[in-house]
Design a protein around this motif. Structure first.
Motif, short mmCIF file in Angstrom:
data_model
loop_
_atom_site.label_atom_id
_atom_site.label_comp_id
_atom_site.label_asym_id
_atom_site.label_seq_id
_atom_site.Cartn_x
_atom_site.Cartn_y
_atom_site.Cartn_z
N PRO A 193 0.81 -1.22 0.00
CA PRO A 193 0.00 0.00 0.00
C PRO A 193 0.85 1.27 0.00
O PRO A 193 0.51 2.24 -0.68
N SER A 194 1.97 1.26 0.72
CA SER A 194 2.77 2.49 0.76
C SER A 194 3.38 2.79 -0.60
O SER A 194 3.46 3.94 -1.02
N PHE A 195 3.80 1.75 -1.32
CA PHE A 195 4.35 1.99 -2.64
C PHE A 195 3.25 2.42 -3.62
O PHE A 195 3.47 3.28 -4.48
N ALA A 196 2.05 1.85 -3.45
CA ALA A 196 0.93 2.25 -4.32
C ALA A 196 0.64 3.74 -4.16
O ALA A 196 0.37 4.44 -5.14
N LEU A 197 0.72 4.23 -2.94
CA LEU A 197 0.45 5.65 -2.70
C LEU A 197 1.58 6.52 -3.26
O LEU A 197 1.36 7.56 -3.86
N TYR A 198 2.80 6.07 -3.07
CA TYR A 198 3.95 6.80 -3.60
C TYR A 198 3.90 6.83 -5.14
O TYR A 198 4.09 7.88 -5.76
N LEU A 199 3.61 5.67 -5.72
CA LEU A 199 3.52 5.57 -7.18
C LEU A 199 2.45 6.54 -7.71
O LEU A 199 2.63 7.17 -8.75
N ALA A 200 1.35 6.66 -6.97
CA ALA A 200 0.28 7.58 -7.38
C ALA A 200 0.80 9.02 -7.43
O ALA A 200 0.48 9.77 -8.34
#
Lengths: 430, 143
Positions: free
Chosen positions: A182-189
């Motif tokens: 989830p943290s990478f998904a938010l960063y990627l966003a």
């Protein structure tokens, strides 16, 4: 859609018969081949062939993380080395790692469970699956990879980080699904936004599988909205194969835990007594199909509850709710037990708060929550910022019963998390 | 009634933060006419009047700063005892709430200007437009 409809929809009585048979054979194996378990069973005067029903599992000893560390590297191996083909480790925060050894059959079995999970959520052969979990000693990358290949997907073993390349791969190969923290998904966003790539229009994603870190329903909703996809919660731990132990079906109401492979118990972490359906307890798992390294009554440290009732998808394997915390993520401030997920739940529900946050602990009485503000909502007014800061402080206090110090930071001020995010910085020497 | 545009930059209260902002302006030849910093304990908002507002705004955004643009009033007062008091008295009567204010002298013993950032700019404009105040334009301030 089903990968193995017969086993996924097996009757409860059929499932329990299968579990008892597999439990007895697991116990017989470790009683013969693993001195650590043999001694424990002997002390408790338990004879595996005398076990008559599944309830008797409660008489068996627990296996703890400390047991796994103490038996590092080969102590719990139940087969000879010529049957072992893979090592994974689970690091944890202190001391020696935990070693998990796999036979060829164990790898097949883990891949089969992943195949069930992916097909359950609609993945089909001609689709492209970009795996952004770490490959290597961590199970998140490789175990998922084998399962996705088993389904027949085109698997892109991208691994974590390297954000620019992830974006090119998603665009060039038209990835339909990603496996991501989830943290990478938010960063990627955030990176997509900066680059002017609209994930809803310029990418081809339909779904994301998110796990490896605990996260909240609010985070799921946020990520689904940003990317315009379905996000499925995935639960696993290296000690039990890694990902694919429990997984959400399209109902997105709890994760089916594959009970033909794992015997599920919920216990009260303090009294060790059983916890009824619907009530929160610590998840305790016994492997039923493991060949190289069976583990009985493993104290996962994860807090969850069993969702009562049948799932509309038709699967008979029971569902566990989203993990509310891992007992070792918990920290104590002013004598109050606090989980990072509680903080996250509050923050994600407040407008004006960005996607990244960090909790710093400097003494037994003080905690600081650092939050990035959102660029769009900055209007130049100090009193609006002060109001935001006060709102966050009050809402956190309502949730955790401790008044934290809240610091507002510029977007991007906190270190980006490409991979597993470090949310809590504990600077205390206790 | 004339108003002028001000740039606000969010900043944590730490040494070196202002320098990072002023460097962007300096490197691009943007002249600062006025600056104030409104701060709370751990963060602040740096407010600028510059000669090229839009360019400064774009540059700061590009560099990743969290910026906003606000409309403020530049009100001329006379540089003499009671000059500011007459304005403050009017603002009080009209219930204009001030978010931030600063002032400087334009011509010693004659004219000064007070920059007023109202909490509610629309309310302030409607209350003050027919009170005989002289509002300075962006050109007048930037000279």
């Amino acid at each position: 859609m089903f990968w193995d409809k017969k086993i996924e929809t097996i009757s409860r009585s059929g499932l329990e018969r299968l579990q008892l048979k597999r439990l007895k054979s697991t116990l017989a194996g470790i009683n013969k081949n693993v001195p650590f378990y043999k001694d424990k069973l002997k002390k408790l005067k338990i004879k595996p062939d005398k076990i008559r029903n599944l309830e008797e599992i409660r008489n068996l000893p627990f296996t703890t993380r400390e047991d796994l560390r103490a038996n590092y590297p080969y102590g719990l191996l139940a087969v000879s080395l010529d049957h072992v083909v893979r090592l994974h480790t689970s690091s944890g925060t202190t001391g020696k790692p935990k070693a998990i050894l796999f036979s060829r059959k164990d790898i097949e079995q883990a891949a089969d469970l992943i195949a069930r999970c992916l097909v359950m959520t609609g993945m089909k052969k001609n689709e492209v699956f970009q795996n952004m979990m770490s490959y290597g000693m961590f199970t998140g990358g490789l175990v998922m990879h084998y399962g996705a290949e088993k389904v027949g997907l085109l698997v892109i073993p991208a691994g974590p980080g390297n954000t620019d390349r992830q974006i090119s791969l998603m665009q060039d190969f038209k990835s339909n699904a990603i496996h991501i923290t989830p943290s990478f998904a938010l960063y990627l966003a955030d990176v997509l936004e900066k680059k002017g790539v609209d994930p809803r229009k310029d990418l081809f994603l339909k779904r994301a599988y998110m796990g490896a870190e605990p996260y909240t329903e609010a985070t799921r909703n946020k990520i689904e909205a940003i990317y315009g996809i379905d996000v499925y919660n995935s639960y696993g731990l290296s000690e039990m194969n890694g990902p694919g132990v429990a997984f959400e079906c399209p109902e997105k109401n709890g994760m089916h835990i594959w009970e033909d492979n794992f015997l599920v118990e919920l216990v009260d972490p303090k009294t060790n007594g059983p916890v009824p359906e619907g009530k929160e307890g610590e998840l305790v798992l016994t492997t039923l199909c493991r060949e190289a390294m069976p583990i009985i009554r493993y104290r996962t440290g994860d807090l969850t509850s069993i969702i009562p009732g049948k799932c509309r998808c038709g699967r008979t394997h029971r569902r566990v709710s989203r993990m509310t915390g891992r007992t070792d993520d918990m920290f104590i401030v002013r004598g109050v037990n606090i989980f990072p997920q509680q903080i996250e739940r509050v923050l994600m529900a407040i407008q004006g708060v960005g996607r990244n946050y960090q909790i710093t602990l400097d003494s037994l009485d003080d905690m600081t929550v650092k939050v990035e503000i959102r660029k769009e909502l900055f209007d130049g007014k100090v009193d609006h910022l002060v109001n935001l800061q006060n709102t966050i402080t009050e809402k956190l206090r309502d949730e955790i019963m401790v008044r934290p110090r809240v610091e507002l930071l510029e977007p991007g001020a906190l270190p980006p998390s490409e991979g597993k995010a470090k949310r809590v910085l504990d600077n205390r020497t206790l | 009634m004339k108003t002028i545009k001000q740039i606000s930059v969010f900043s944590e209260n730490r040494p070196g933060k202002l320098e990072k902002v002023t460097k962007v302006l300096a490197d691009n030849g943007i002249n600062i006419r006025a600056i104030t910093i409104a701060s709370s304990e751990k963060f602040g908002v740096i407010k600028f009047l510059v000669d090229r507002t839009q360019a400064a705004l774009d540059l700061l955004k590009q560099q990743g700063f969290t910026v906003a643009q606000n409309e403020i009033m530049a009100i001329e007062i006379s540089d003499e005892p009671g000059g500011l008091h007459r304005l403050a008295d009017l603002l009080a009567r009209k219930k204009v709430n001030i978010e931030n204010a600063s002032g400087f002298v334009i011509e010693a013993s004659k004219k000064a200007v007070i920059l007023v950032e109202a909490a509610d700019i629309e309310q302030a404009k409607s209350e003050l437009q027919n009170e005989g105040l002289r509002f300075l334009s962006e050109e007048e301030i930037i000279q």
